[in-house]
Scaffold this motif. Structure first.
Motif, PDB file in Angstrom:
ATOM      1  N   SER A   1       0.764  -1.159  -0.050  1.00  0.00           N
ATOM      2  CA  SER A   1      -0.047   0.046   0.021  1.00  0.00           C
ATOM      3  C   SER A   1       0.785   1.450  -0.052  1.00  0.00           C
ATOM      4  O   SER A   1       2.218   1.057   0.093  1.00  0.00           O
ATOM      5  CB  SER A   1      -0.931  -0.092   1.256  1.00  0.00           C
ATOM      6  OG  SER A   1      -0.139  -0.355   2.499  1.00  0.00           O
ATOM      7  N   PRO A   2       0.238   2.563  -0.269  1.00  0.00           N
ATOM      8  CA  PRO A   2       0.906   3.658  -0.547  1.00  0.00           C
ATOM      9  C   PRO A   2       2.160   4.155   0.799  1.00  0.00           C
ATOM     10  O   PRO A   2       3.077   4.538   0.713  1.00  0.00           O
ATOM     11  CB  PRO A   2       0.169   4.600  -0.372  1.00  0.00           C
ATOM     12  CG  PRO A   2      -1.071   4.173  -1.168  1.00  0.00           C
ATOM     13  CD  PRO A   2      -1.187   2.598  -0.450  1.00  0.00           C
ATOM     14  N   ASN A   3       1.806   3.696   1.968  1.00  0.00           N
ATOM     15  CA  ASN A   3       2.585   3.899   3.109  1.00  0.00           C
ATOM     16  C   ASN A   3       3.891   3.021   3.114  1.00  0.00           C
ATOM     17  O   ASN A   3       4.617   3.492   3.629  1.00  0.00           O
ATOM     18  CB  ASN A   3       1.639   3.665   4.459  1.00  0.00           C
ATOM     19  CG  ASN A   3       1.131   2.256   4.520  1.00  0.00           C
ATOM     20  OD1 ASN A   3       0.296   2.013   3.801  1.00  0.00           O
ATOM     21  ND2 ASN A   3       1.291   1.367   5.470  1.00  0.00           N
ATOM     22  N   ALA A   4       3.603   2.076   2.301  1.00  0.00           N
ATOM     23  CA  ALA A   4       4.978   1.098   2.149  1.00  0.00           C
ATOM     24  C   ALA A   4       5.627   1.439   0.896  1.00  0.00           C
ATOM     25  O   ALA A   4       6.789   1.650   0.602  1.00  0.00           O
ATOM     26  CB  ALA A   4       4.694  -0.333   1.712  1.00  0.00           C
ATOM     27  N   SER A   5       4.909   1.649  -0.114  1.00  0.00           N
ATOM     28  CA  SER A   5       5.455   2.200  -1.564  1.00  0.00           C
ATOM     29  C   SER A   5       6.388   3.227  -1.381  1.00  0.00           C
ATOM     30  O   SER A   5       7.261   3.594  -1.984  1.00  0.00           O
ATOM     31  CB  SER A   5       4.571   2.126  -2.613  1.00  0.00           C
ATOM     32  OG  SER A   5       3.617   3.118  -2.466  1.00  0.00           O
ATOM     33  N   ARG A   6       5.917   4.332  -0.705  1.00  0.00           N
ATOM     34  CA  ARG A   6       6.533   5.518  -0.155  1.00  0.00           C
ATOM     35  C   ARG A   6       7.829   5.145   0.327  1.00  0.00           C
ATOM     36  O   ARG A   6       8.910   5.864  -0.162  1.00  0.00           O
ATOM     37  CB  ARG A   6       5.786   6.459   1.118  1.00  0.00           C
ATOM     38  CG  ARG A   6       6.548   7.589   1.497  1.00  0.00           C
ATOM     39  CD  ARG A   6       5.725   7.959   2.718  1.00  0.00           C
ATOM     40  NE  ARG A   6       4.422   8.563   2.596  1.00  0.00           N
ATOM     41  CZ  ARG A   6       3.962   9.667   1.885  1.00  0.00           C
ATOM     42  NH1 ARG A   6       4.888  10.478   2.009  1.00  0.00           N
ATOM     43  NH2 ARG A   6       2.728   9.781   1.966  1.00  0.00           N
ATOM     44  N   VAL A   7       8.105   4.222   1.147  1.00  0.00           N
ATOM     45  CA  VAL A   7       9.374   4.259   1.605  1.00  0.00           C
ATOM     46  C   VAL A   7      10.222   3.263   0.466  1.00  0.00           C
ATOM     47  O   VAL A   7      11.440   3.542   0.382  1.00  0.00           O
ATOM     48  CB  VAL A   7       9.415   2.776   2.820  1.00  0.00           C
ATOM     49  CG1 VAL A   7      10.729   2.346   3.254  1.00  0.00           C
ATOM     50  CG2 VAL A   7       8.560   3.520   4.068  1.00  0.00           C
ATOM     51  N   LEU A   8       9.443   2.350  -0.394  1.00  0.00           N
ATOM     52  CA  LEU A   8      10.408   1.605  -1.181  1.00  0.00           C
ATOM     53  C   LEU A   8      10.907   2.255  -2.480  1.00  0.00           C
ATOM     54  O   LEU A   8      11.913   2.336  -2.929  1.00  0.00           O
ATOM     55  CB  LEU A   8       9.409   0.382  -1.743  1.00  0.00           C
ATOM     56  CG  LEU A   8       9.087  -0.608  -0.644  1.00  0.00           C
ATOM     57  CD1 LEU A   8       8.161  -1.782  -1.147  1.00  0.00           C
ATOM     58  CD2 LEU A   8      10.320  -1.326   0.095  1.00  0.00           C
ATOM     59  N   HIS A   9       9.722   3.500  -2.826  1.00  0.00           N
ATOM     60  CA  HIS A   9      10.288   4.548  -3.793  1.00  0.00           C
ATOM     61  C   HIS A   9      11.508   5.135  -3.429  1.00  0.00           C
ATOM     62  O   HIS A   9      12.503   5.629  -4.071  1.00  0.00           O
ATOM     63  CB  HIS A   9       9.169   5.194  -4.227  1.00  0.00           C
ATOM     64  CG  HIS A   9       8.143   4.758  -5.151  1.00  0.00           C
ATOM     65  ND1 HIS A   9       7.433   5.478  -6.119  1.00  0.00           N
ATOM     66  CD2 HIS A   9       7.497   3.213  -5.361  1.00  0.00           C
ATOM     67  CE1 HIS A   9       6.654   4.565  -6.920  1.00  0.00           C
ATOM     68  NE2 HIS A   9       6.712   3.169  -6.497  1.00  0.00           N
ATOM     69  N   GLY A  10      11.247   5.700  -2.077  1.00  0.00           N
ATOM     70  CA  GLY A  10      12.551   6.499  -1.603  1.00  0.00           C
ATOM     71  C   GLY A  10      13.736   5.807  -1.649  1.00  0.00           C
ATOM     72  O   GLY A  10      14.785   6.153  -1.427  1.00  0.00           O
ATOM     73  N   LEU A  11      13.864   4.337  -1.651  1.00  0.00           N
ATOM     74  CA  LEU A  11      14.884   3.562  -1.744  1.00  0.00           C
ATOM     75  C   LEU A  11      15.534   3.012  -3.210  1.00  0.00           C
ATOM     76  O   LEU A  11      16.496   2.283  -3.164  1.00  0.00           O
ATOM     77  CB  LEU A  11      14.784   2.086  -0.907  1.00  0.00           C
ATOM     78  CG  LEU A  11      14.556   2.190   0.670  1.00  0.00           C
ATOM     79  CD1 LEU A  11      14.303   0.966   1.254  1.00  0.00           C
ATOM     80  CD2 LEU A  11      15.806   2.881   1.286  1.00  0.00           C
ATOM     81  N   GLY A  12      14.675   3.771  -4.005  1.00  0.00           N
ATOM     82  CA  GLY A  12      15.074   3.573  -5.565  1.00  0.00           C
ATOM     83  C   GLY A  12      14.438   2.274  -5.952  1.00  0.00           C
ATOM     84  O   GLY A  12      14.801   2.138  -7.065  1.00  0.00           O
ATOM     85  N   LEU A  13      13.196   1.873  -5.590  1.00  0.00           N
ATOM     86  CA  LEU A  13      12.885   0.658  -6.122  1.00  0.00           C
ATOM     87  C   LEU A  13      11.712   0.964  -7.012  1.00  0.00           C
ATOM     88  O   LEU A  13      10.910  -0.087  -7.390  1.00  0.00           O
ATOM     89  CB  LEU A  13      12.437  -0.122  -4.972  1.00  0.00           C
ATOM     90  CG  LEU A  13      13.616  -0.522  -4.288  1.00  0.00           C
ATOM     91  CD1 LEU A  13      12.997  -1.853  -3.002  1.00  0.00           C
ATOM     92  CD2 LEU A  13      14.739  -1.297  -4.773  1.00  0.00           C
ATOM     93  N   ALA A  14      11.184   2.133  -7.529  1.00  0.00           N
ATOM     94  CA  ALA A  14      10.129   2.361  -8.036  1.00  0.00           C
ATOM     95  C   ALA A  14      10.131   1.656  -9.344  1.00  0.00           C
ATOM     96  O   ALA A  14       8.993   1.023  -9.844  1.00  0.00           O
ATOM     97  CB  ALA A  14       9.771   3.762  -8.519  1.00  0.00           C
ATOM     98  N   GLU A  15      11.168   1.552 -10.134  1.00  0.00           N
ATOM     99  CA  GLU A  15      11.159   0.868 -11.530  1.00  0.00           C
ATOM    100  C   GLU A  15      11.034  -0.584 -11.507  1.00  0.00           C
ATOM    101  O   GLU A  15      10.327  -1.122 -12.072  1.00  0.00           O
ATOM    102  CB  GLU A  15      12.433   1.223 -12.239  1.00  0.00           C
ATOM    103  CG  GLU A  15      12.655   0.760 -13.514  1.00  0.00           C
ATOM    104  CD  GLU A  15      13.905   1.156 -14.297  1.00  0.00           C
ATOM    105  OE1 GLU A  15      14.257   0.532 -15.227  1.00  0.00           O
ATOM    106  OE2 GLU A  15      14.708   1.878 -13.904  1.00  0.00           O
TER     107      GLU A  15
END
Length: 397
Positions: free
Chosen positions: A49-63
């Motif tokens: 969910s967005p509360n977790a993807s916020r963290v993962l995107h911040g770690l460079g994992l969006a792609e």
């Protein structure tokens, strides 16, 4: 600090690897010790969910997440027999526009692979089964089953519901059987083409049971979880084989789509659902807990992995700015103080959803359906803002 803080993370699952990546980004010297000979996850889905993807995107994992994750169009809650829609809460673009980050449906192995690939070499140590640890004035010494030893300034137990680290800190305990078992499987999407499945997270609610299904792995697979109330169970395992015939019998009389999904699986695993009451504390000295080791919860809020991901971000934020190893205990107390109330609330809400999802047809079920329709229940998008808009790093900072 003039020297990098050293952190040992016990457990190489989603929570442990997220914590490791957050800690590396915070400038720590990190080692992950995993008892298995390889990093792996069971064949099951996970909601990010967005509360977790916020963290993962911040770690460079969006792609990496976009490559295998599926963005569901909606939460779709339905009645067990006729398939009538009780709630259709928009996700996808609406969710991302509101909270800034997407919701992904993923195969657990895909998420674990993305985390592992982002870590620098030399961080993960396989085939290291923790046998014990001892804290002294200079740090924590870890002892492994094969006789090897390691030292660190901080020890993080990310070692799951059966956590040896937790038991060493707080004594032996037993998880509570929640009266539910879950049949779970993944099915090739091509096999289900005739059903015309929407790209949604569908939750079918009925007397004494519920059924969840959604696409994962770039829509190549469909994950389902069929939860049934049961009086007793003696094992805690993700890997016990189940029988498709038993699952079909448990869902006799349910909507044909549910039964078609069950019948399409080649095999299923049966998973007894256990939880633990919230702990009064997670940390002792230089040692703390994370994820299921700290706050095992039922999957009925789809927040188990997300909360472990939040833990990793919050822990790294608390350790990032300490000036010496002597400040570790205070930083871990701060981490616990920030995280424990939120995870305890979600443990309680997840347990409460067992009752709400499984109401027998009648007045209570009708009142539940009315509340779902008017948005007053926790699964509506409006009521989820407190959950999805959470920024673990910012709240610590």
């Amino acid at each position: 600090m003039t020297e990098r803080l050293s952190v040992a993370v016990v457990g190489g699952g989603i929570g442990g690897l997220t914590a490791a990546l957050c800690l590396v980004r915070a400038g720590c010297d990190v080692r992950v010790y995993e008892q298995a000979g390889q990093l792996s996850e069971v064949g099951a889905g996970v909601q990010v969910s967005p509360n977790a993807s916020r963290v993962l995107h911040g770690l460079g994992l969006a792609e990496a997440l976009a490559a295998t994750g599926v963005k569901p169009l909606a939460w779709h809650q339905r009645r067990w027999d006729d398939g009538r829609t009780l709630l259709r809460a928009p996700l996808a673009e609406a969710l991302e526009a509101t909270f800034g980050f997407p919701h992904y449906q993923m195969h657990r192995a895909d998420l674990l692979d993305a985390l592992a690939a982002a870590l620098p070499p030399g961080v993960v140590f396989l085939s290291h089964r923790l046998a014990g640890f001892a804290e002294d004035t200079d740090g924590v010494e870890l002892r492994f089953a094969d006789g090897r030893r390691a030292r660190a300034d901080v020890l993080v137990g990310a070692d799951g519901i059966h956590s040896p680290v937790r038991q060493a800190l707080f004594g032996p305990d037993r998880a509570r059987f929640t009266g539910c078992v879950a049949y779970r499987a993944v099915v090739p999407a091509e096999r289900l083409r005739h059903l015309g499945l929407e790209v949604t997270a569908q939750i079918w609610m009925g007397p004494g049971r519920h059924f969840v299904h959604y696409f994962i792995s770039g829509r190549r697979l469909v994950n389902f979880v069929a939860v049934v109330e049961q009086d007793e169970w003696t094992r805690e395992s993700w890997t016990d084989r189940g029988e498709i015939a038993d699952a079909l019998a448990a869902f006799a009389g349910w909507h044909p789509q549910v039964r078609d999904l069950l019948g399409a699986a080649d095999e299923t695993y049966v998973w007894a659902l256990f939880d633990r009451p919230p702990l009064p504390r997670w940390s002792v000295g230089r040692v703390t807990l994370l994820g299921d080791a700290a706050h095992a919860m039922l999957p009925f809020m789809a927040q188990g992995a997300a909360q472990a991901i939040e833990d990793g971000a919050a822990l790294a934020a608390c350790l990032r700015d300490i000036r010496s190893p002597a400040d570790v205990a205070g930083a871990l107390t701060r981490y616990e103080r920030v995280r424990l109330p939120r995870t305890s609330q979600l443990q309680a809400m997840s347990a409460g959803n067992k009752t709400r999802f499984h109401l027998p047809d009648g007045p209570d079920q009708e009142e539940r359906d009315r509340q779902i329709a008017d948005g007053s229940q926790a699964w509506s998008l409006n009521a989820q803002a407190w959950l999805y808009d959470y920024d673990a790093d910012a709240l610590v900072s």
